[in-house]
Design an enzyme around this catalytic site. Structure first.
Site, PDB file in Angstrom:
ATOM      1  N   GLU A 179       0.808  -1.223   0.000  1.00  0.00           N
ATOM      2  CA  GLU A 179       0.000   0.000   0.000  1.00  0.00           C
ATOM      3  C   GLU A 179       0.844   1.278   0.000  1.00  0.00           C
ATOM      4  OE1 GLU A 179      -3.702  -1.400   2.707  1.00  0.00           O
ATOM      5  OE2 GLU A 179      -1.708  -2.192   3.084  1.00  0.00           O
ATOM      6  N   GLU A 197       2.708  -7.733   9.684  1.00  0.00           N
ATOM      7  CA  GLU A 197       1.343  -7.224   9.711  1.00  0.00           C
ATOM      8  C   GLU A 197       0.442  -8.138  10.532  1.00  0.00           C
ATOM      9  OE1 GLU A 197      -2.023  -5.857   6.452  1.00  0.00           O
ATOM     10  OE2 GLU A 197      -0.540  -7.363   5.890  1.00  0.00           O
TER      11      GLU A 197
END
Length: 897
Positions: free
Chosen positions: A482, A779
């Site tokens: 991202e 993550e």
């Protein structure tokens, strides 16, 4: 010795091109005890040595962010400054000279025109259906050339017929640029960076004196898509800010005879294609040496494909000069290993997960296509996998050789998050043919930590590396998938970030962009800068815990650096956000409560329990392997998480209003917080001390935000303990509760359980990741599952590294008590299970150094403090007050447990 060091202007080391009132900071050191600065004197001169400001002797202890108050500064000029500090014991310290240069200070001084190439760009055809984009089965066009447009080369030939005294270039672009002056590459990677372009486009200022010469000169630039036109965010959709590349250059040349000349972009410039077939921050870069316009940076170049540019009226009001440290190559290093996988792929291992790219040199034949494909992890069998999925996430660079013989290639207009690179098109390379370039904003490292546990040391290294890889112009969630400024990630991580690096100016600039991005109704987008395509994910622009960053981040910066301006600058944004949340809470009621009794309904106006929210994002037990089903946790927890974060921001607004002297609003938020707490307890806490949603993080937030009445607090806490025990003494908390988990246990008498979670090695835990070979923070806790399965989640997300803050406060023992570390408590926990700990922190006053050991049931603590800092030392049940600068030694006089 009394000494001045770490001089900064506007929070930056010798900044170039600032366009606001400068401020000055410095730090102090001394080997003497209990020294403070009694007074200071700042002097500022121009390049000719003329004094433009003499502060006079100011009888203050301040050393941070002292504003300039001298003569009006001139645009594109260099200035020098120094400070004299007077200690209360009579010592005097004189600094060396620092410098800064100004940008363009007045709008009417802009003479350059925005210029664009007179070439049509191919329209984009990115997918916009969310489910289609997120499908792992989506295959992009095989050739990136079908999804991207080529880069544009700009040039201007000009004659300088006098001896040159100095020259300054001011440059910006729609896209990212590389500047060339007579063939010399000038500038920083990926400038002008990522901002809310319509309202905030940064320009860079460079001293190009040594690149110019008397006679013919060529000013050139290559511009590529960057963040302006590139495939942005999770969805990978391009053209979010515009549909054409543009360039702006204004050069001021001063001649030795006192005259000057300006060279500016206008319709006399020409532009054309070149070797860059495309370049995208997510897809990668394609460079065809066969199309390289050799000599384009030098006088006399001609090419029939190049055309005059078009002038565009984009204005100058959005242009701003430098406000933080530039992006640089933080390290250029060797790779770790070059090997063939079991599947037969040639792979380069750079040894750690980083943000950046590699360069390659070697020998090849003409027309050879060399590909460099970047990934973070190998699969469970040791084979290369492309672990970043989604639209336009290729992370692949392509280089096509132009002739037989030696070649060299290094990307210019992209970067990747990676550890491994699959190499194709090269025969029999050597590991020495490759170099590793680590990119990042060049932020000063301010915090260090080490201890007797090597796994905890590795965790600390992983936290730092994740932070470094996610600070490239903005604080990103990850440097591969991202590369977006997710507000929720940053707000939970800010205390750790501010310990490890000087992020004051870096995050200050990001907050400026946040103010630009705030919606008219007060919403704060989930990502800053925000892109229109982000609204394809959910109806609302914001979520609780993410939008709350506009309150949490400024407050944390204030506590870390002590500069009240961060609260003043962002107060209006905070207030508008809180008014938005108040309005949503008062006017929106969950569908299930539409027919509730009046007694229950009266509490609803204090509970923000509607709308979209990420909830306690990425709860391990609800996320599956990697990120199989992250939205399940959001749906199950959002109703209780949103009002908890509402309470948290209200509590911080009370402190912010106190600091700013806004008494009326302070009382408003005190009453609001009280009502939220009462309403929450009434709606969500049962008579026997249970919460209506039973996950660890919900209990943590309820306890941390005091949403439980005193008579039920013990029962609620014991239920949290039960949930941890039933989970095998492993955490099960998400993004928003994670920063508070260990502290809630510690402060409620179960620090033993807090340390058990910290040192836990079963999944999910921090040390589980370490044992699995992580070099950054993952993550998801199950990026690599216990059975060895490797998932497609991100392997570089700093959010869960927020545990660093607990380590520095509880184990190292450094606890700030007042903004800017004027007053601190030093209280290391010798019962944390370690034999020794050492660490340091560069506060705004200077270096705080702490070292403690525990041996043979005896304890030793050594502390060094800078001037202007007062400490209360708590060591082995003894308290020492009014500890000032210098070196101090404390010994435990009885046996430890």
């Amino acid at each position: 010795m009394y000494h001045i060091y770490a001089m900064k202007c506007c929070g930056i080391r010798d900044p170039e091109g600032i366009d606001r009132i400068p401020d000055f900071s410095w730090k102090l050191s001394t080997d003497k005890r209990n020294i403070t600065q009694d007074a200071y004197r700042i002097s500022v001169t121009d390049q000719k040595g003329k004094m433009v400001w003499d502060s006079g002797i100011c009888f203050e202890s301040a050393t941070h962010r002292i504003c300039y108050a001298g003569s009006e500064l001139q645009s594109l000029k260099k200035y020098f400054w120094r400070v004299v500090s007077y200690a209360d014991n009579g010592e005097i310290a004189r600094s060396s000279w620092g410098c800064f240069s100004t940008g363009i200070l007045r709008a009417d001084e802009w003479e350059a025109k925005w210029v664009e190439p007179d070439f049509d760009r191919e329209p984009i055809d990115d997918k916009t259906d969310l489910h289609q984009i997120m499908s792992v089965h989506v295959e992009p066009e095989k050739k990136p050339e079908k999804r991207l447009n080529p880069g544009i080369y700009f040039r201007k030939e000009t004659v300088l017929n006098k001896a040159i005294q100095g020259a300054t270039a001011v440059v910006s672009a729609h896209g990212v640029y590389s500047l060339y002056v007579n063939g010399k590459e000038i500038g920083q990677p990926l400038a002008p960076g990522y901002t809310v372009y319509e309202q905030y486009t940064e320009y860079q200022t460079y001293d190009i004196t040594n690149a110019l010469r008397e006679g013919s000169n060529v000013i050139g630039a290559i511009v590529e898509d960057g963040w302006y036109l590139g495939k942005l965010g999770l969805l990978g959709i391009g053209n979010q800010y515009g549909n054409q590349l543009a360039l702006l250059i204004q050069i001021q040349v001063m001649f030795e005879d006192g005259t000057e000349k300006k060279i500016v972009t206008d319709s006399s410039w020409i532009a054309g294609p070149g070797a860059y077939l495309y370049a995208d921050l997510y897809i990668g870069e394609g460079f065809d040496e066969r199309k390289n316009p050799v000599g384009w940076q030098f006088p006399g170049y001609r090419n029939s494909l190049w055309k005059p540019v078009k002038e565009k009226n984009y204005g100058y009001s959005q242009l701003k000069g430098r406000s933080d440290e530039p992006v640089r190559y933080l390290r250029i290093q060797k790779a770790k290993e070059l090997f063939y996988t079991p599947g037969g792929d040639l792979v380069l291992d750079v040894g750690e997960n980083i943000a950046g790219y590699i360069s390659v040199r070697g020998n090849s034949v003409k027309d050879t296509r060399i590909t460099l494909e970047y990934a973070e992890v190998l699969d469970e069998f040791g084979n290369f996998i492309h672990n970043i999925i989604g639209q336009n996430k290729d992370q692949t660079d392509v280089y096509i050789t132009g002739s037989d013989g030696t070649f060299f290639y290094r990307p210019t207009f992209t970067f990747h998050g990676f550890r491994y690179v699959r190499i194709r098109g090269i025969s029999h390379p050597l590991i020495s043919d490759f170099q590793v370039y680590v990119l990042g904003s060049d932020l000063e490292r301010t915090g260090e930590f080490a201890c007797s546990d090597n796994k905890l040391n590795r965790l600390q290294e992983n936290i730092f590396r994740s932070q470094q890889g996610n600070m490239i112009y903005i604080p990103t969630d990850c440097p591969q998938r991202e590369k977006s400024g997710f507000t929720g990630d940053m707000q939970v991580y800010t205390p750790t970030a501010a310990f490890l690096m000087d992020v004051e100016s870096f995050l200050g600039k990001w907050l400026s962009n946040m103010r630009c991005d705030q919606l008219p109704d007060g919403e704060i987008p989930d990502t800053v800068p925000s892109i229109p395509a982000s609204r394809l994910i959910h109806e609302f622009a914001c979520s609780s815990g993410w939008g709350d960053a506009c309150v949490i981040v400024p407050y944390r910066l204030y506590m870390s650096y002590g500069d009240l301006s961060v609260l003043r600058d962002n107060y209006s944004m905070m207030l508008r956000w809180m008014q938005y949340v108040e309005h949503r809470a008062e006017t929106q009621i969950p569908e299930s409560l539409k027919n509730a009794d009046p007694e229950r309904l009266k509490y609803q106006k204090y509970l923000w329990n509607t709308d979209f929210h990420f909830g306690d994002w990425l709860i391990p037990s609800l996320s599956g392997k990697g990120m199989t089903n992250p939205m399940e946790g959001a749906e199950l927890t959002k109703e209780l998480v949103a009002p908890a974060m509402y309470a948290y921001s209200a509590s911080l607004m009370i402190r912010i209003c106190q600091a700013l002297g806004k008494k009326d609003m302070e009382e408003h938020f005190k009453l609001l917080l009280q009502n939220i707490q009462i309403a929450y307890s009434h709606e969500y806490v049962t008579a026997d001390g249970r919460l209506k949603v039973e996950y660890q993080g919900i209990y943590v937030l309820a306890l941390q935000m005091n949403l439980v009445t005193p008579d039920k607090r013990e029962a609620v806490f014991q239920r949290l303990v039960e949930l941890i025990e039933k989970n095998g003494y492993c955490l099960d908390t998400g993004f928003l509760s994670m920063p508070f988990l260990l502290d809630v246990l510690y402060e409620n008498g179960r620090k033993d359980l807090a340390y058990k979670l910290l040192y836990q090695e079963k999944c999910p835990s921090w040390l589980y990741e370490v044992n699995k070979g992580a070099s950054t923070i993952w993550e998801s806790w199950t990026n690599i599952s216990p059975d060895g399965e490797v998932t497609n989640a991100s392997y570089n997300h700093f959010a869960f590294g927020c545990v660093g803050d607990f380590i520095y406060r509880r184990i190292l023992g450094l606890i700030p008590q007042t903004p800017g570390y004027d007053n601190v408590i030093i209280s290391p926990d010798l019962e944390c299970g370690l034999e020794w700990v050492k660490g340091s922190f560069e506060s705004v006053h200077g270096l705080i150094d702490i070292c403690w050991t525990r041996k043979n049931n005896k304890g030793l603590l050594e502390v060094t403090l800078p001037p202007n800092t007062q400490a209360t030392v708590i060591f082995h049940n003894k308290q020492y007050e009014n500890i000032g600068s210098g070196y101090w030694r404390f010994e435990a006089d009885s046996s430890l447990k």
